[in-house]
Write a protein that holds these residues in place. Structure first.
Motif, PDB file in Angstrom:
ATOM      1  N   PHE A  56      -3.040  -9.940   2.668  1.00 49.77           N
ATOM      2  CA  PHE A  56      -1.861  -9.427   3.358  1.00 49.77           C
ATOM      3  C   PHE A  56      -1.340  -8.216   2.601  1.00 49.77           C
ATOM      4  O   PHE A  56      -1.184  -8.256   1.378  1.00 49.77           O
ATOM      5  CB  PHE A  56      -0.755 -10.473   3.472  1.00 49.77           C
ATOM      6  CG  PHE A  56       0.357 -10.077   4.412  1.00 49.77           C
ATOM      7  CD1 PHE A  56       0.170 -10.101   5.788  1.00 49.77           C
ATOM      8  CD2 PHE A  56       1.582  -9.651   3.920  1.00 49.77           C
ATOM      9  CE1 PHE A  56       1.183  -9.714   6.656  1.00 49.77           C
ATOM     10  CE2 PHE A  56       2.605  -9.269   4.779  1.00 49.77           C
ATOM     11  CZ  PHE A  56       2.399  -9.300   6.151  1.00 49.77           C
ATOM     12  N   ARG A  57      -1.088  -7.146   3.326  1.00 47.46           N
ATOM     13  CA  ARG A  57      -0.556  -5.909   2.751  1.00 47.46           C
ATOM     14  C   ARG A  57       0.629  -5.428   3.575  1.00 47.46           C
ATOM     15  O   ARG A  57       0.755  -5.752   4.761  1.00 47.46           O
ATOM     16  CB  ARG A  57      -1.619  -4.800   2.740  1.00 47.46           C
ATOM     17  CG  ARG A  57      -2.843  -5.092   1.894  1.00 47.46           C
ATOM     18  CD  ARG A  57      -2.581  -4.961   0.405  1.00 47.46           C
ATOM     19  NE  ARG A  57      -3.800  -5.226  -0.336  1.00 47.46           N
ATOM     20  CZ  ARG A  57      -4.748  -4.330  -0.582  1.00 47.46           C
ATOM     21  NH1 ARG A  57      -4.610  -3.085  -0.149  1.00 47.46           N
ATOM     22  NH2 ARG A  57      -5.819  -4.659  -1.266  1.00 47.46           N
ATOM     23  N   LEU A  58       1.445  -4.634   2.932  1.00 42.74           N
ATOM     24  CA  LEU A  58       2.579  -3.997   3.587  1.00 42.74           C
ATOM     25  C   LEU A  58       2.393  -2.491   3.457  1.00 42.74           C
ATOM     26  O   LEU A  58       2.439  -1.948   2.350  1.00 42.74           O
ATOM     27  CB  LEU A  58       3.896  -4.429   2.926  1.00 42.74           C
ATOM     28  CG  LEU A  58       4.245  -5.912   3.057  1.00 42.74           C
ATOM     29  CD1 LEU A  58       5.285  -6.310   2.008  1.00 42.74           C
ATOM     30  CD2 LEU A  58       4.761  -6.220   4.457  1.00 42.74           C
ATOM     31  N   GLY A  59       2.128  -1.831   4.568  1.00 36.55           N
ATOM     32  CA  GLY A  59       1.973  -0.382   4.546  1.00 36.55           C
ATOM     33  C   GLY A  59       3.335   0.275   4.577  1.00 36.55           C
ATOM     34  O   GLY A  59       4.092   0.092   5.533  1.00 36.55           O
TER      35      GLY A  59
ATOM     36  N   ASP B 274       0.884  -1.164   0.000  1.00 35.35           N
ATOM     37  CA  ASP B 274       0.000   0.000   0.000  1.00 35.35           C
ATOM     38  C   ASP B 274       0.920   1.212   0.000  1.00 35.35           C
ATOM     39  O   ASP B 274       1.470   1.596   1.047  1.00 35.35           O
ATOM     40  CB  ASP B 274      -0.898   0.007   1.244  1.00 35.35           C
ATOM     41  CG  ASP B 274      -2.093  -0.926   1.118  1.00 35.35           C
ATOM     42  OD1 ASP B 274      -2.248  -1.574   0.071  1.00 35.35           O
ATOM     43  OD2 ASP B 274      -2.863  -1.014   2.085  1.00 35.35           O
ATOM     44  N   LEU B 275       1.124   1.804  -1.166  1.00 31.99           N
ATOM     45  CA  LEU B 275       2.034   2.939  -1.297  1.00 31.99           C
ATOM     46  C   LEU B 275       1.354   4.160  -0.666  1.00 31.99           C
ATOM     47  O   LEU B 275       0.264   4.557  -1.085  1.00 31.99           O
ATOM     48  CB  LEU B 275       2.341   3.176  -2.776  1.00 31.99           C
ATOM     49  CG  LEU B 275       3.539   4.050  -3.112  1.00 31.99           C
ATOM     50  CD1 LEU B 275       4.824   3.519  -2.488  1.00 31.99           C
ATOM     51  CD2 LEU B 275       3.701   4.164  -4.626  1.00 31.99           C
ATOM     52  N   THR B 276       2.009   4.719   0.315  1.00 34.42           N
ATOM     53  CA  THR B 276       1.314   5.623   1.236  1.00 34.42           C
ATOM     54  C   THR B 276       1.961   6.998   1.317  1.00 34.42           C
ATOM     55  O   THR B 276       3.184   7.112   1.382  1.00 34.42           O
ATOM     56  CB  THR B 276       1.313   4.989   2.650  1.00 34.42           C
ATOM     57  OG1 THR B 276       0.663   3.716   2.585  1.00 34.42           O
ATOM     58  CG2 THR B 276       0.596   5.873   3.650  1.00 34.42           C
ATOM     59  N   THR B 277       1.124   8.032   1.297  1.00 34.34           N
ATOM     60  CA  THR B 277       1.584   9.369   1.653  1.00 34.34           C
ATOM     61  C   THR B 277       0.546   9.993   2.569  1.00 34.34           C
ATOM     62  O   THR B 277      -0.607  10.201   2.185  1.00 34.34           O
ATOM     63  CB  THR B 277       1.858  10.255   0.420  1.00 34.34           C
ATOM     64  OG1 THR B 277       2.382  11.510   0.858  1.00 34.34           O
ATOM     65  CG2 THR B 277       0.632  10.446  -0.445  1.00 34.34           C
ATOM     66  N   LEU B 278       0.940  10.258   3.796  1.00 31.65           N
ATOM     67  CA  LEU B 278       0.036  10.775   4.821  1.00 31.65           C
ATOM     68  C   LEU B 278       0.724  11.896   5.584  1.00 31.65           C
ATOM     69  O   LEU B 278       1.026  11.795   6.764  1.00 31.65           O
ATOM     70  CB  LEU B 278      -0.391   9.649   5.770  1.00 31.65           C
ATOM     71  CG  LEU B 278      -1.194   8.514   5.128  1.00 31.65           C
ATOM     72  CD1 LEU B 278      -1.357   7.348   6.094  1.00 31.65           C
ATOM     73  CD2 LEU B 278      -2.552   9.009   4.651  1.00 31.65           C
ATOM     74  N   GLU B 279       0.985  12.972   4.868  1.00 28.87           N
ATOM     75  CA  GLU B 279       1.658  14.126   5.447  1.00 28.87           C
ATOM     76  C   GLU B 279       0.798  15.374   5.276  1.00 28.87           C
ATOM     77  O   GLU B 279       0.034  15.492   4.307  1.00 28.87           O
ATOM     78  CB  GLU B 279       3.023  14.345   4.782  1.00 28.87           C
ATOM     79  CG  GLU B 279       3.973  13.159   4.881  1.00 28.87           C
ATOM     80  CD  GLU B 279       4.322  12.786   6.311  1.00 28.87           C
ATOM     81  OE1 GLU B 279       4.275  13.686   7.185  1.00 28.87           O
ATOM     82  OE2 GLU B 279       4.657  11.618   6.559  1.00 28.87           O
ATOM     83  N   GLY B 280       0.946  16.302   6.182  1.00 26.61           N
ATOM     84  CA  GLY B 280       0.205  17.550   6.080  1.00 26.61           C
ATOM     85  C   GLY B 280       0.547  18.342   4.839  1.00 26.61           C
ATOM     86  O   GLY B 280      -0.245  19.157   4.370  1.00 26.61           O
TER      87      GLY B 280
END
Length: 314
Positions: free
Chosen positions: A282-285, A61-67
């Protein structure tokens, strides 16, 4: 193994839910750490390693969680998710791109017809401290904008105070607000203090309707660890044996290298079983893991490291 009491009876009151969860077998913390460490020593041969790398890429799960996230950053991430290495179209796409709710529509448009899912954190991520109405609004907005997966956070304060029914009811309500989207329930295991609590939170979330249980937000240390993931894998395995329903697991936070990813795949195979070696279960964050997987993949196929500067930094 827990009793076969149906979930509605389990959650009839906070007292009954507490009795159920505290009736679960205790976790041998030393044993969990030792088994995770022992499984981490397993060697993987070259051919199997190539297959494992491609599987791990498909589980990211390609993630971007920044302000500071912008629509442009999300569009760039979407391009990378669909085609991780533009020079090698044999590299599979990742499972999903995970963003904040206000950027879901951008991600959905950018990922149209790619097969890559759009996931969104919701429910006052990462604290989980907001009224239920706000959490449900957060969730409904993300789903309305096209998210097919929702990553919610539990109220750890309520859980640690023993108000299990409040946590259960919130998961049920968010699951209903998902309107068919898959629900990943984030336990934030780094704040749950004990492995027994991790097991209890896992079973609570699964009985409340979680499609996945997830270790962490990535904003709290420690995040994902092999022993905690082992406890959660045991929980989904036993829950399936009890109910016939398979629930997925997603470790997130701190998984940065190919070696880390392969260790988790070994853990999955040995604890839950081969059925969970699938992006559906199954996922990899992660945000930085993908580049290392691409570097190691290129090394296996060409014999030469491409180097970290060859790939975009996310």
């Amino acid at each position: 193994m827990p009793s076969t009491t149906p979930a509605p009876d389990i959650a009839a009151s906070n007292t009954s839910l507490r009795a159920y969860l505290h009736g679960l077998p205790g976790v041998d913390e030393v044993g969990a750490r030792e088994r995770a460490a022992q499984l981490a020593t397993r060697s993987v041969k070259t051919t199997a390693k190539a297959q494992a790398i491609d599987l791990a890429i498909r589980m990211v799960d390609l993630t971007t969680l920044e302000g500071a996230d912008t629509p442009g950053k999300v569009r760039s991430l979407a391009v990378k998710a669909a085609h991780p290495d533009p020079a090698d179209r044999s590299v599979p796409p990742v499972a999903a791109v995970c963003v904040y709710p206000d950027l879901v529509a951008v991600a959905v448009e950018a990922l149209a017809d790619t097969g890559v899912a759009v996931a969104s954190v919701a429910t006052a991520f990462p604290s989980g401290r907001s009224p239920l109405a706000a959490k449900l609004s957060d969730t409904r907005r993300a789903v309305a904008d096209g998210a097919s997966e929702i990553d919610m956070v539990i109220d750890r304060g309520a859980f640690l105070a023993g108000d299990y029914r409040a946590v259960f009811d919130q998961i049920v309500a968010v699951k209903d607000a998902c309107a068919g989207a898959h629900l990943k329930v984030i336990l934030e295991t780094g704040e749950l203090v004990t492995y027994d609590n991790v097991r209890r939170a896992s079973w609570l979330a699964m009985h409340a309707g979680a499609d996945f249980i997830k270790t962490s937000t990535g904003k709290v240390s420690p995040a994902a660890t092999p022993p905690v993931t082992l406890v959660m894998l045991e929980a989904v395995r036993d829950f399936h044996a009890l109910t016939g329903r398979r629930v997925g697991v997603k470790p997130a936070g701190g998984i940065r290298t190919t070696k880390d990813a392969i260790r988790y795949l070994v853990l999955v195979n040995e604890v839950a079983g081969a059925a969970w070696l699938d992006p559906a279960l199954f996922r990899l964050g992660a945000s930085s893991l993908l580049n290392d997987l691409l570097m190691q993949r290129a090394k296996l196929s060409t014999g030469v490291y491409a180097g970290p500067d060859y790939y975009t930094l996310d």
